[in-house]
Scaffold this motif. Structure first.
Motif, PDB file in Angstrom:
ATOM      1  N   VAL A  86      -7.251  -7.154  -2.363  1.00  0.00           N
ATOM      2  CA  VAL A  86      -7.252  -8.430  -1.640  1.00  0.00           C
ATOM      3  C   VAL A  86      -8.513  -9.220  -1.954  1.00  0.00           C
ATOM      4  O   VAL A  86      -8.458 -10.435  -2.223  1.00  0.00           O
ATOM      5  CB  VAL A  86      -7.119  -8.190  -0.123  1.00  0.00           C
ATOM      6  CG1 VAL A  86      -7.394  -9.485   0.652  1.00  0.00           C
ATOM      7  CG2 VAL A  86      -5.744  -7.650   0.219  1.00  0.00           C
ATOM      8  N   GLU A  87      -9.656  -8.555  -1.935  1.00  0.00           N
ATOM      9  CA  GLU A  87     -10.920  -9.242  -2.204  1.00  0.00           C
ATOM     10  C   GLU A  87     -10.955  -9.787  -3.631  1.00  0.00           C
ATOM     11  O   GLU A  87     -11.466 -10.895  -3.869  1.00  0.00           O
ATOM     12  CB  GLU A  87     -12.090  -8.289  -1.971  1.00  0.00           C
ATOM     13  CG  GLU A  87     -13.456  -8.956  -2.026  1.00  0.00           C
ATOM     14  CD  GLU A  87     -13.612 -10.076  -1.010  1.00  0.00           C
ATOM     15  OE1 GLU A  87     -14.349 -11.040  -1.310  1.00  0.00           O
ATOM     16  OE2 GLU A  87     -12.983 -10.021   0.068  1.00  0.00           O
TER      17      GLU A  87
ATOM     18  N   ASP B  75      -7.055   0.976  -3.585  1.00  0.00           N
ATOM     19  CA  ASP B  75      -7.597   0.447  -2.335  1.00  0.00           C
ATOM     20  C   ASP B  75      -7.147  -0.999  -2.188  1.00  0.00           C
ATOM     21  O   ASP B  75      -7.576  -1.885  -2.936  1.00  0.00           O
ATOM     22  CB  ASP B  75      -9.128   0.538  -2.366  1.00  0.00           C
ATOM     23  CG  ASP B  75      -9.759   0.173  -1.026  1.00  0.00           C
ATOM     24  OD1 ASP B  75      -9.197  -0.674  -0.310  1.00  0.00           O
ATOM     25  OD2 ASP B  75     -10.832   0.721  -0.712  1.00  0.00           O
ATOM     26  N   THR B  76      -6.268  -1.260  -1.230  1.00  0.00           N
ATOM     27  CA  THR B  76      -5.736  -2.611  -1.085  1.00  0.00           C
ATOM     28  C   THR B  76      -6.786  -3.599  -0.592  1.00  0.00           C
ATOM     29  O   THR B  76      -6.682  -4.802  -0.873  1.00  0.00           O
ATOM     30  CB  THR B  76      -4.519  -2.625  -0.135  1.00  0.00           C
ATOM     31  OG1 THR B  76      -4.856  -1.974   1.095  1.00  0.00           O
ATOM     32  CG2 THR B  76      -3.337  -1.922  -0.769  1.00  0.00           C
ATOM     33  N   ASP B  77      -7.802  -3.128   0.126  1.00  0.00           N
ATOM     34  CA  ASP B  77      -8.886  -4.030   0.543  1.00  0.00           C
ATOM     35  C   ASP B  77      -9.600  -4.593  -0.682  1.00  0.00           C
ATOM     36  O   ASP B  77      -9.953  -5.779  -0.726  1.00  0.00           O
ATOM     37  CB  ASP B  77      -9.885  -3.295   1.437  1.00  0.00           C
ATOM     38  CG  ASP B  77      -9.315  -2.972   2.808  1.00  0.00           C
ATOM     39  OD1 ASP B  77      -8.346  -3.650   3.223  1.00  0.00           O
ATOM     40  OD2 ASP B  77      -9.832  -2.050   3.462  1.00  0.00           O
ATOM     41  N   VAL B  78      -9.807  -3.728  -1.664  1.00  0.00           N
ATOM     42  CA  VAL B  78     -10.437  -4.169  -2.910  1.00  0.00           C
ATOM     43  C   VAL B  78      -9.524  -5.154  -3.632  1.00  0.00           C
ATOM     44  O   VAL B  78      -9.981  -6.185  -4.158  1.00  0.00           O
ATOM     45  CB  VAL B  78     -10.750  -2.959  -3.814  1.00  0.00           C
ATOM     46  CG1 VAL B  78     -11.239  -3.433  -5.184  1.00  0.00           C
ATOM     47  CG2 VAL B  78     -11.802  -2.068  -3.156  1.00  0.00           C
TER      48      VAL B  78
ATOM     49  N   LYS C 153      -6.597 -18.012   3.527  1.00  0.00           N
ATOM     50  CA  LYS C 153      -6.757 -16.578   3.814  1.00  0.00           C
ATOM     51  C   LYS C 153      -5.446 -15.952   4.299  1.00  0.00           C
ATOM     52  O   LYS C 153      -5.392 -15.275   5.331  1.00  0.00           O
ATOM     53  CB  LYS C 153      -7.865 -16.355   4.859  1.00  0.00           C
ATOM     54  CG  LYS C 153      -9.218 -16.912   4.460  1.00  0.00           C
ATOM     55  CD  LYS C 153      -9.794 -16.177   3.266  1.00  0.00           C
ATOM     56  CE  LYS C 153     -11.187 -16.686   2.904  1.00  0.00           C
ATOM     57  NZ  LYS C 153     -11.731 -16.028   1.688  1.00  0.00           N
TER      58      LYS C 153
ATOM     59  N   TYR D 193      -9.033 -12.987  -3.628  1.00  0.00           N
ATOM     60  CA  TYR D 193      -9.775 -14.070  -2.995  1.00  0.00           C
ATOM     61  C   TYR D 193     -10.899 -14.591  -3.892  1.00  0.00           C
ATOM     62  O   TYR D 193     -11.245 -15.775  -3.852  1.00  0.00           O
ATOM     63  CB  TYR D 193     -10.359 -13.616  -1.655  1.00  0.00           C
ATOM     64  CG  TYR D 193      -9.368 -13.636  -0.513  1.00  0.00           C
ATOM     65  CD1 TYR D 193      -8.526 -14.726  -0.307  1.00  0.00           C
ATOM     66  CD2 TYR D 193      -9.279 -12.566   0.375  1.00  0.00           C
ATOM     67  CE1 TYR D 193      -7.625 -14.751   0.744  1.00  0.00           C
ATOM     68  CE2 TYR D 193      -8.374 -12.576   1.432  1.00  0.00           C
ATOM     69  CZ  TYR D 193      -7.547 -13.673   1.603  1.00  0.00           C
ATOM     70  OH  TYR D 193      -6.648 -13.689   2.643  1.00  0.00           O
TER      71      TYR D 193
ATOM     72  N   ASN E 170       1.403 -11.415  11.989  1.00  0.00           N
ATOM     73  CA  ASN E 170       0.144 -11.788  11.342  1.00  0.00           C
ATOM     74  C   ASN E 170       0.189 -13.207  10.787  1.00  0.00           C
ATOM     75  O   ASN E 170      -0.731 -13.998  10.983  1.00  0.00           O
ATOM     76  CB  ASN E 170      -0.183 -10.804  10.217  1.00  0.00           C
ATOM     77  CG  ASN E 170      -0.647  -9.465  10.733  1.00  0.00           C
ATOM     78  OD1 ASN E 170      -1.369  -9.378  11.712  1.00  0.00           O
ATOM     79  ND2 ASN E 170      -0.230  -8.388  10.068  1.00  0.00           N
TER      80      ASN E 170
ATOM     81  N   TYR F 209      -1.605 -10.597   2.797  1.00  0.00           N
ATOM     82  CA  TYR F 209      -1.293  -9.502   3.704  1.00  0.00           C
ATOM     83  C   TYR F 209      -0.812  -8.290   2.913  1.00  0.00           C
ATOM     84  O   TYR F 209      -0.352  -8.401   1.777  1.00  0.00           O
ATOM     85  CB  TYR F 209      -0.241  -9.934   4.721  1.00  0.00           C
ATOM     86  CG  TYR F 209      -0.723 -11.070   5.593  1.00  0.00           C
ATOM     87  CD1 TYR F 209      -1.590 -10.839   6.649  1.00  0.00           C
ATOM     88  CD2 TYR F 209      -0.339 -12.386   5.306  1.00  0.00           C
ATOM     89  CE1 TYR F 209      -2.053 -11.888   7.432  1.00  0.00           C
ATOM     90  CE2 TYR F 209      -0.807 -13.443   6.085  1.00  0.00           C
ATOM     91  CZ  TYR F 209      -1.664 -13.181   7.149  1.00  0.00           C
ATOM     92  OH  TYR F 209      -2.139 -14.217   7.912  1.00  0.00           O
ATOM     93  N   VAL F 210      -0.918  -7.125   3.549  1.00  0.00           N
ATOM     94  CA  VAL F 210      -0.544  -5.863   2.920  1.00  0.00           C
ATOM     95  C   VAL F 210       0.551  -5.202   3.752  1.00  0.00           C
ATOM     96  O   VAL F 210       0.421  -5.090   4.973  1.00  0.00           O
ATOM     97  CB  VAL F 210      -1.762  -4.923   2.802  1.00  0.00           C
ATOM     98  CG1 VAL F 210      -1.349  -3.581   2.192  1.00  0.00           C
ATOM     99  CG2 VAL F 210      -2.872  -5.574   1.964  1.00  0.00           C
TER     100      VAL F 210
ATOM    101  N   LYS G 262       0.845  -1.192   0.000  1.00  0.00           N
ATOM    102  CA  LYS G 262       0.000   0.000   0.000  1.00  0.00           C
ATOM    103  C   LYS G 262       0.879   1.239   0.000  1.00  0.00           C
ATOM    104  O   LYS G 262       2.013   1.226   0.477  1.00  0.00           O
ATOM    105  CB  LYS G 262      -0.900   0.025   1.238  1.00  0.00           C
ATOM    106  CG  LYS G 262      -0.146   0.163   2.555  1.00  0.00           C
ATOM    107  CD  LYS G 262      -1.094   0.248   3.746  1.00  0.00           C
ATOM    108  CE  LYS G 262      -0.303   0.380   5.059  1.00  0.00           C
ATOM    109  NZ  LYS G 262      -1.177   0.484   6.237  1.00  0.00           N
TER     110      LYS G 262
END
Length: 359
Positions: free
Chosen positions: A306-307, A301-304, A324, A310, A351, A327-328, A295
């Motif tokens: 990652v999703e 957007d790293t959440d996007v 799962k 997945y 983590n 990681y970022v 990031k």
């Protein structure tokens, strides 16, 4: 500018900006760790212009100039008639190292501020004039009236994102210092060389010795942590994810980053790959345990991201997806020429291995 920034950051992660750099031996993590005797030897070899009372000027430091848009590093001496008074840092990590050496009040500008700043130096960092959150061009750098420019090597180029070439800056009466951590094949020794030589340039050798000792202890603590000591998981870096498509970075030539990951039991599965980019098929075939994204301020957007990984149908049999384990990490910590990488891999390890224990 944002699109160019994204492109440059992805190129950096892929390692293309390190291509053609001076080669170092690909020493193992254990070999990279500097014992106290090694530090003493390094200092004795590199402090010819010093006396017990401090630096004797003029001081000559062997550093580099950069050619071919950052791809070729050539040795070039920098001669200092006195300690610089007005510093510009073309990357955040360089400013962080200088602050830790007690030189924050000499920094008149910083650029390439892509990540968080550690809490212990944040107050002082925030006092530094920010020339640009992105990469700063030559005109912006010169506008701060520096007598010293320091930072990442592939930014010392004649381009709209570049600080200007070393030759141009030197001809303008500005000394330069390219951090050794950015060259291909860099290992922990090179980071300690940076600190040691900056200690000489600014006549703060005691602070430099103390900082080297601090980082060496951090390395030793990471190496000996029982949570991951003697264990191993494979890891692969994802350079970008967009609209379901992803790019895999091999980490080829990034010994400094790969050695740091190995401190915490994470083995970059593609570090010996022949190219800087790895195909999606190779990622699936090699089946890494962990995937790592980066990031940075102003980035996707790293959440996007990652999703999207997945949900990618082609990756459903990959261990990192099934368990799962994506990681970022902070881009600046890994690639910003400073010592933040040790905190970054420590956080990553907590983590990875803590989640493994809980499972």
């Amino acid at each position: 500018m944002k699109k160019k920034l994204l492109s440059l950051l992805v190129v950096t992660i892929l390692g293309v900006s390190f291509a053609g750099c001076a080669q170092n031996d690909s020493s193992s993590t254990t070999e990279s760790n500097i014992a106290e005797s090694d530090i003493t030897e390094t200092e004795s070899e590199s402090t010819v212009s010093e006396s017990q009372s401090g630096t004797v000027y003029p001081l000559t430091i062997n550093n580099y100039s950069i050619e071919d848009d950052g791809a070729i590093w050539a040795e070039k001496e920098q001669v200092f008639e006195s300690a610089p008074e007005r510093i510009v840092c073309n990357m955040q990590g360089s400013a962080e190292v200088l602050i830790r050496l007690g030189l924050g009040d000499r920094i008149v500008g910083v650029a390439g501020v892509f990540g968080d700043v550690d809490s212990d130096i944040k107050e002082e960092f925030d006092k530094i004039p920010m020339l640009s959150e992105d990469y700063a061009g030559q005109e912006v750098i010169l506008g701060a009236n520096p007598d010293f420019v320091i930072g990442r090597g592939d930014l010392f180029v004649d381009a709209d994102y570049g600080s200007g070439t070393v030759d141009f800056l030197n001809d303008s009466g500005i000394r330069t210092y390219i951090m050794n951590t950015g060259k291909e094949g860099a290992v922990f020794d090179d980071f300690f060389t940076d600190i040691d030589e900056l200690g000489q340039i600014f006549d703060v050798q005691e602070a430099a010795d103390a900082l080297i000792e601090q980082y060496q202890k951090q390395i030793d603590d990471l190496t000996n942590n029982p949570a991951w000591n003697g264990k191993e998981k494979t890891i692969a870096e994802i350079a970008s994810v967009e609209d379901g498509n992803f790019v895999v970075s091999s980490g080829k030539g990034e010994y400094f980053q790969n050695d740091a990951l190995q401190l915490v039991g994470l083995n970059n599965i593609f570090k010996d790959a022949p190219a800087y980019e790895v195909s999606n098929e190779e990622l699936i075939e090699n089946n890494p345990d962990v995937l790592l994204l980066f990031k940075y301020n102003g980035g996707p957007d790293t959440d996007v991201m990652v999703e999207e990984l997945y949900q990618n149908e082609t990756l459903q049999d990959v261990t990192a997806i099934k368990e799962k384990q994506i990681y970022v990490a902070d881009f600046n910590a890994f690639y910003g020429t400073g010592g933040g990488i040790f905190n970054a891999v420590s956080n990553l390890a907590q983590n990875v291995w803590l989640s493994d224990t809980q499972d």
